[in-house]
Design an enzyme around this catalytic site. Structure first.
Site, short mmCIF file in Angstrom:
data_model
loop_
_atom_site.label_atom_id
_atom_site.label_comp_id
_atom_site.label_asym_id
_atom_site.label_seq_id
_atom_site.Cartn_x
_atom_site.Cartn_y
_atom_site.Cartn_z
N HIS A 245 -9.56 -3.71 7.09
CA HIS A 245 -9.39 -4.97 6.34
C HIS A 245 -9.94 -6.12 7.17
CE1 HIS A 245 -7.39 -8.19 4.09
NE2 HIS A 245 -7.05 -7.29 3.16
N GLY A 246 -10.31 -7.20 6.51
CA GLY A 246 -10.71 -8.42 7.21
C GLY A 246 -9.53 -8.92 8.04
N ASP A 247 -9.82 -9.52 9.19
CA ASP A 247 -8.71 -9.91 10.07
C ASP A 247 -7.95 -11.14 9.57
OD1 ASP A 247 -10.54 -11.87 10.64
OD2 ASP A 247 -10.74 -11.39 12.78
N THR B 108 -15.32 -12.49 6.97
CA THR B 108 -16.57 -13.23 6.70
C THR B 108 -16.26 -14.39 5.76
OG1 THR B 108 -17.63 -11.08 6.72
CG2 THR B 108 -18.97 -12.93 5.94
N ASP C 295 11.06 -41.57 -21.41
CA ASP C 295 10.47 -40.43 -22.14
C ASP C 295 10.67 -40.63 -23.64
OD1 ASP C 295 9.49 -37.92 -22.80
OD2 ASP C 295 11.32 -36.86 -22.21
N TYR D 87 0.80 -1.23 0.00
CA TYR D 87 0.00 0.00 0.00
C TYR D 87 0.84 1.29 0.00
CZ TYR D 87 -4.12 -2.81 1.53
OH TYR D 87 -5.14 -3.70 1.63
#
Ligand code: SPV
Ligand code: MG
Length: 433
Positions: free
Chosen positions: A89-91, A124, A206, A75
């Site tokens: 902000h969400g924790d 949430t 291979d 930021y």
């Protein structure tokens, strides 16, 4: 009025975001940052809707004073310019890789002085939010969305970082691994279904022995649990008459690109170089194969990348360049140049010389041998896609072998336990529907 800032990195506004906005309003005027596509793909996942739509979505939320374009995951710039009193902000950012962002915000607010504060609101993540999240992932995984993503990433990324996968489990590692290092976030952009590792996982050499049905089964396993684009190692592509069917199948499955190499007959892995007999195709034949593949493809999304083995087979730089230009003319959407030298000099020489005449066509490299070169240096020489083609397989094998040896040695598993993934982690690694 105090200023409250939050940053959203989402394709959908759900109750969790509205909760943040409602909390933020209690403290002052709400400014919301929207992460750009470039930042979002390093930090989270590929956006399911365009940046412009995400901005509009946030603007439409009641109570948002202004939307700010946030170009960096950290930021610094926004906080420096906006000087918010609060960042909310969400924790969920208190732990994991996101903690670095929170720590940085804390430092920036402190440097600005005053009573500036972080507000952590309970994150949430209920059944409804979970369902929305799963739906976005499903959309990103759908063939029509996944297929075009490689071309989208070529525009967004200085170099598209691709890692080898050969199973659902390795797919999950490619999909989910995100690191924070010195304030920078990063993750892989795409997945490489390597013929070497797909064969090795099955205990086979291979040599195009693992048939297409089995290779497609691997792709399917990977696709079921991931959303990132897939580049398929198509070996020689086989007979042109067969290759056209492979192109159709891959395209239908949602694979983004196939890379075919200009060898014929019994193909052996390139890292053998000239130690084993290998035959390079003629320019004419290989061009026909590329053109036939391009002709049957139904979308503009799918890419056919031509892989040049001239340096591996010691046929020289001029041969490699002549082939590159011919393959592009035949319709190749990209060129992969391979080398097994430790020194990247010949790869860089090729890239510089090719770029002198062709500025557009994506260049792909596989730095297994020339592994000291960095992604930034490759990008400076015009490389667009880097493939880490076998490192997951090569790291897993010694770890598994050592565990097997130690269990035999100690007649129990106690001594190896500290290096194992805890049972609870392996269970939570796999998400249930
Ligand atoms: C593979 O990963 O199968 C490749 C790359 O083709 S290499 O092994 O370097 O040839
Ligand atoms: Mg291969």
């Amino acid at each position: 009025m105090k200023k409250v800032y939050t940053c959203f990195c989402t394709d959908v506004i759900h109750e969790g975001h509205l909760n943040i906005i409602n909390e933020a309003k209690k403290y002052g005027e709400v400014y919301v940052g929207v992460l750009t596509d470039e930042a979002m793909i390093r930090f989270n996942r590929f956006p399911a809707v365009s940046f412009e739509e995400r901005v509009e979505m946030v603007k439409a939320i009641e109570g948002v004073k202004e939307v700010i374009v946030q170009r960096e995951i950290m930021y610094d710039k926004v906080i420096g310019e906006l000087k918010p009193d609060y960042v909310i902000h969400g924790d969920n950012w208190k732990s994991g890789t996101m903690k670095a962002i929170r720590d940085n915000v804390e430092k920036l607010l402190k440097e600005l002085g005053g009573d500036r504060q972080i507000i952590d609101v309970p994150y949430t993540y209920n059944e409804n939010v979970k369902r929305i999240d799963a739906k976005i992932k499903e959309k990103l995984a759908m063939p029509e969305y996944r297929r075009k993503r490689l071309r989208q990433l070529l525009k967004l990324r200085p170099i598209v970082k691709t890692i080898e996968v050969h199973s659902g489990l390795t797919g999950l590692i490619a999909e989910k691994t995100v690191v924070e290092h010195n304030g920078e976030f990063d993750q892989f952009d795409a997945m490489w279904v390597s013929s070497l590792c797909d064969s090795t996982a099955k205990g086979k050499p291979d040599i195009e022995l693992v048939d297409m049905t089995s290779r497609f089964r691997t792709i399917d396993d990977v696709m079921e649990v991931t959303t990132k684009p897939i580049i398929f190692d198509g070996d020689t592509g086989g007979l042109t008459e067969h290759f056209v069917y492979t192109v159709r199948s891959l395209e239908r499955m949602g694979v983004s690109a196939v890379i075919i190499e200009d060898k014929t007959g019994l193909k052996k892995n390139s890292l053998f170089g000239t130690e084993v007999a290998q035959t390079q195709d003629t320019i004419e034949n290989f061009c026909e194969k590329i053109a036939a593949g391009k002709k049957v493809q139904l979308t503009d999304d799918f890419m056919i990348v031509a892989r040049i083995e001239s340096l591996i087979l010691e046929r020289g730089m001029e041969d490699a360049l002549e082939r590159a230009h011919a393959y592009v003319k035949a319709g190749a959407d990209g060129i992969m140049i391979h080398s097994r030298k430790k020194d990247p000099a010949e790869i860089l020489e090729f890239c510089d010389k090719f770029r002198a005449d062709n500025k557009q066509t994506p260049i792909v490299v596989v730095p297994s041998s020339f592994n000291t070169i960095t992604e930034a240096e490759l990008a400076e020489h015009g490389v667009n896609i880097v493939i880490y083609a076998n490192q997951l397989t090569r790291s897993a094998f010694p770890a598994m072998e050592q565990t097997a040896k130690d269990i035999l040695k100690y007649h129990r598993a106690h001594e190896v336990d500290s290096r194992l993934l805890p049972i609870k982690d392996i269970i939570s690694l796999i998400e249930e529907l």
